[in-house]
Design an enzyme around this catalytic site. Structure first.
Site, PDB file in Angstrom:
ATOM      1  N   TYR A 144     -13.659   6.980 -13.536  1.00 51.99           N
ATOM      2  CA  TYR A 144     -13.449   5.921 -12.535  1.00 51.99           C
ATOM      3  C   TYR A 144     -13.996   4.585 -13.062  1.00 51.99           C
ATOM      4  O   TYR A 144     -13.285   3.575 -13.084  1.00 51.99           O
ATOM      5  CB  TYR A 144     -14.137   6.299 -11.217  1.00 51.99           C
ATOM      6  CG  TYR A 144     -14.245   5.149 -10.253  1.00 51.99           C
ATOM      7  CD1 TYR A 144     -13.111   4.556  -9.719  1.00 51.99           C
ATOM      8  CD2 TYR A 144     -15.493   4.636  -9.879  1.00 51.99           C
ATOM      9  CE1 TYR A 144     -13.209   3.485  -8.851  1.00 51.99           C
ATOM     10  CE2 TYR A 144     -15.594   3.573  -9.004  1.00 51.99           C
ATOM     11  CZ  TYR A 144     -14.459   2.995  -8.493  1.00 51.99           C
ATOM     12  OH  TYR A 144     -14.557   1.932  -7.636  1.00 51.99           O
ATOM     13  N   GLY A 163      -4.513   4.960   2.271  1.00 52.78           N
ATOM     14  CA  GLY A 163      -4.601   3.984   3.364  1.00 52.78           C
ATOM     15  C   GLY A 163      -3.937   4.544   4.614  1.00 52.78           C
ATOM     16  O   GLY A 163      -3.291   5.597   4.573  1.00 52.78           O
ATOM     17  N   ASP A 191       0.861  -1.193   0.000  1.00 53.68           N
ATOM     18  CA  ASP A 191       0.000   0.000   0.000  1.00 53.68           C
ATOM     19  C   ASP A 191       0.896   1.242   0.000  1.00 53.68           C
ATOM     20  O   ASP A 191       1.921   1.276   0.691  1.00 53.68           O
ATOM     21  CB  ASP A 191      -0.888  -0.016   1.259  1.00 53.68           C
ATOM     22  CG  ASP A 191      -2.081   0.930   1.159  1.00 53.68           C
ATOM     23  OD1 ASP A 191      -3.226   0.441   1.232  1.00 53.68           O
ATOM     24  OD2 ASP A 191      -1.868   2.149   1.025  1.00 53.68           O
ATOM     25  N   ASN A 212      -3.060   5.799 -12.454  1.00 54.49           N
ATOM     26  CA  ASN A 212      -3.004   4.969 -11.253  1.00 54.49           C
ATOM     27  C   ASN A 212      -3.742   3.632 -11.435  1.00 54.49           C
ATOM     28  O   ASN A 212      -3.172   2.563 -11.241  1.00 54.49           O
ATOM     29  CB  ASN A 212      -3.622   5.741 -10.087  1.00 54.49           C
ATOM     30  CG  ASN A 212      -3.381   5.069  -8.757  1.00 54.49           C
ATOM     31  OD1 ASN A 212      -2.233   4.855  -8.371  1.00 54.49           O
ATOM     32  ND2 ASN A 212      -4.443   4.722  -8.070  1.00 54.49           N
ATOM     33  N   HIS A 226     -18.967   9.206   1.321  1.00 53.01           N
ATOM     34  CA  HIS A 226     -20.036   8.192   1.307  1.00 53.01           C
ATOM     35  C   HIS A 226     -21.176   8.496   2.276  1.00 53.01           C
ATOM     36  O   HIS A 226     -20.986   9.168   3.287  1.00 53.01           O
ATOM     37  CB  HIS A 226     -19.456   6.805   1.587  1.00 53.01           C
ATOM     38  CG  HIS A 226     -18.570   6.348   0.482  1.00 53.01           C
ATOM     39  ND1 HIS A 226     -17.228   6.149   0.638  1.00 53.01           N
ATOM     40  CD2 HIS A 226     -18.827   6.106  -0.823  1.00 53.01           C
ATOM     41  CE1 HIS A 226     -16.700   5.787  -0.515  1.00 53.01           C
ATOM     42  NE2 HIS A 226     -17.647   5.757  -1.425  1.00 53.01           N
TER      43      HIS A 226
HETATM   44  N1  UFG Z   1     -25.379  11.035  -0.653  1.00 47.90           N
HETATM   45  C1  UFG Z   1     -25.922  12.147  -0.029  1.00 47.90           C
HETATM   46  N2  UFG Z   1     -25.109  12.860   0.811  1.00 47.90           N
HETATM   47  C2  UFG Z   1     -23.824  12.541   1.070  1.00 47.90           C
HETATM   48  C3  UFG Z   1     -23.271  11.399   0.415  1.00 47.90           C
HETATM   49  C4  UFG Z   1     -24.085  10.680  -0.435  1.00 47.90           C
HETATM   50  O1  UFG Z   1     -27.092  12.472  -0.227  1.00 47.90           O
HETATM   51  O2  UFG Z   1     -23.145  13.246   1.843  1.00 47.90           O
HETATM   52  C5  UFG Z   1     -26.226  10.237  -1.566  1.00 47.90           C
HETATM   53  C6  UFG Z   1     -25.694  10.227  -2.986  1.00 47.90           C
HETATM   54  O3  UFG Z   1     -26.142  11.337  -3.705  1.00 47.90           O
HETATM   55  C7  UFG Z   1     -26.238   8.892  -3.487  1.00 47.90           C
HETATM   56  C8  UFG Z   1     -26.237   7.998  -2.230  1.00 47.90           C
HETATM   57  O4  UFG Z   1     -26.207   8.904  -1.131  1.00 47.90           O
HETATM   58  O5  UFG Z   1     -27.531   9.052  -3.912  1.00 47.90           O
HETATM   59  C9  UFG Z   1     -25.049   7.073  -2.148  1.00 47.90           C
HETATM   60  O6  UFG Z   1     -23.858   7.822  -2.326  1.00 47.90           O
HETATM   61  P1  UFG Z   1     -22.401   7.280  -1.991  1.00 47.90           P
HETATM   62  O7  UFG Z   1     -21.436   8.373  -2.295  1.00 47.90           O
HETATM   63  O8  UFG Z   1     -22.373   6.686  -0.631  1.00 47.90           O
HETATM   64  O9  UFG Z   1     -22.214   6.077  -3.017  1.00 47.90           O
HETATM   65  P2  UFG Z   1     -22.321   6.068  -4.623  1.00 47.90           P
HETATM   66  O10 UFG Z   1     -23.579   5.334  -4.934  1.00 47.90           O
HETATM   67  O11 UFG Z   1     -22.163   7.399  -5.212  1.00 47.90           O
HETATM   68  O12 UFG Z   1     -20.976   5.335  -4.994  1.00 47.90           O
HETATM   69  C10 UFG Z   1     -20.735   3.975  -4.807  1.00 47.90           C
HETATM   70  C11 UFG Z   1     -19.228   3.761  -4.642  1.00 47.90           C
HETATM   71  C12 UFG Z   1     -18.492   4.158  -5.893  1.00 47.90           C
HETATM   72  C13 UFG Z   1     -19.079   3.459  -7.074  1.00 47.90           C
HETATM   73  C14 UFG Z   1     -20.555   3.674  -7.150  1.00 47.90           C
HETATM   74  C15 UFG Z   1     -21.178   2.826  -8.210  1.00 47.90           C
HETATM   75  O13 UFG Z   1     -18.762   4.508  -3.554  1.00 47.90           O
HETATM   76  O14 UFG Z   1     -17.139   3.806  -5.762  1.00 47.90           O
HETATM   77  O15 UFG Z   1     -21.186   3.295  -5.914  1.00 47.90           O
HETATM   78  O16 UFG Z   1     -22.220   3.511  -8.780  1.00 47.90           O
HETATM   79  F1  UFG Z   1     -18.523   3.945  -8.199  1.00 47.90           F
END
Ligand code: UFG
Length: 333
Positions: free
Chosen positions: A145, A35, A30, A96, A193
């Site tokens: 990505y 990380g 890593d 990367n 997230h």
């Molecule tokens: N969300 C919010 N507020 C936040 C964070 C997220 O409302 O502060 C919402 C987003 O708009 C989305 C949902 O919560 O509707 C989930 O969002 P995340 O960022 O937790 O996850 P994603 O679905 O965007 O992303 C995940 C992975 C990515 C991957 C993707 C595949 O983290 O690596 O799924 O579509 F690419």
């Protein structure tokens, strides 16, 4: 030894812990750019773990690992994974995630290691034509990505045909939760997230809900939240599958069920037993309304079965959040 690239990160560390607890010898490679050394120090308590700091972009860093260790198989996580950043800076992502992986695969060929489990993503499908999404769904990523992960999937197909390098590509949906004993968990700087952001919200910094006008039952995005320990088990099963002679393949990893942002928010409030300040914000660019996995293939071929529900993921994530505050302030490890 099993080599885990990116093992100091969120998912990689849970797979490392699961392998260590099965008595496997593990080596983590890593860069520690994303990380955390604290996670390595914690993991070392649970089995025979060797750590090498290095970057896949430097072929000699990774060749050195194969040169001095007897590696039997590889689980590859090391990658950048922020969708928004990948759109603004695709160069960073291709260099990367693609070039780095090529160095890894080429080192594997040089040292005759022919089994790899790869961390792929639902983002390789792009905007879904239908849900639940099965593995036959077309792969048309809508960001760099997703493209970088899809390119690696394709490279792995070609390396299988030409060099018998067998791979399992695991396409994760939304990974959630932490270790059941709160030893390790999700730690991103900055955190993007959903669940950790809801849990971190307080009166000073409210939770930002991105969009409540989607074409879904309550107007917020629906996602398939797969527990990180269930996900880790799938990697162990994928390694067993390859060890038993399984051929190159790819699998969705999700629960097959969807929860909306509002549902997740409510479940977090119930877990914390308090009101969480929330602010409704505009939609975040590139968010599909609904992503749900069809997970039949992983169940049938890998014999995998997700066990933990969303509430359990939220509970474990919350226990970890409390510990993370203490780790960050240097109180405990
Ligand atoms: N969300 C919010 N507020 C936040 C964070 C997220 O409302 O502060 C919402 C987003 O708009 C989305 C949902 O919560 O509707 C989930 O969002 P995340 O960022 O937790 O996850 P994603 O679905 O965007 O992303 C995940 C992975 C990515 C991957 C993707 C595949 O983290 O690596 O799924 O579509 F690419």
């Amino acid at each position: 030894m099993i080599l885990i690239t990116g093992g100091a990160g969120y998912i990689g560390s849970h797979v490392a812990l699961a392998l260590l607890e099965k008595g496997k010898d593990v080596i983590i490679f890593d860069s520690l750019e994303l990380g955390h050394i604290e996670i390595i120090d914690i993991l070392k308590k649970y089995g025979n773990l060797k750590f090498v700091q290095g970057n896949l972009k430097n072929i000699d860093d990774i060749r050195g690992v194969f040169l001095v260790n007897k590696i039997e198989s590889v689980v590859h996580f090391a990658a950048y994974s922020q969708v928004g950043e990948s759109v603004k800076n695709p160069q960073k992502y291709y260099y990367n995630n693609v070039y780095g992986t090529l160095n890894l695969l080429n080192a594997m060929l040089e040292f005759n290691v022919n089994k790899i489990v790869f961390s792929s993503t639902a983002a390789t499908y792009g905007e879904p034509d239908y849900v639940p999404i099965d593995e036959k769904h077309s792969q048309k990523p809508i960001n760099a990505y997703g493209n970088s992960k899809l390119i690696v999937e394709r490279i792995m197909d070609d390396y299988d045909k030409a060099y018998d390098l067998r791979s399992v590509r695991l396409r994760y949906f939304n990974v959630a939760g932490a270790d059941s004993k709160a030893r390790i968990g999700e730690w991103h700087e900055p955190e993007t997230h959903l669940i950790p952001n809801i849990l971190k919200a307080d009166s000073k910094k409210s939770f930002k809900m991105f969009g409540d006008d989607y074409e879904t039952p309550d107007g917020t995005c629906v996602r398939d939240y797969i527990n990180v320990e269930d996900l880790a088990q799938a990697h162990i099963m994928a390694l067993e599958y390859l060890n038993n002679g399984g051929r190159t393949d790819y699998f969705n990893l999700g629960t097959g069920m969807g929860d909306s942002v509002k549902e997740v928010f409510k479940a977090c409030e119930e877990t914390l037993e308090r009101k969480i300040p929330v602010e409704i914000c505009p939609r975040r660019a590139g968010d599909p309304a609904k992503l749900i996995a069809d997970n039949k293939k992983a169940k049938e071929i890998l014999n995998w079965q997700p066990k933990n529900n969303l509430l359990y993921s939220i509970k474990t994530a919350n226990e970890w959040e409390k510990k993370l505050v203490r780790i960050k302030s240097g109180i405990i490890l």
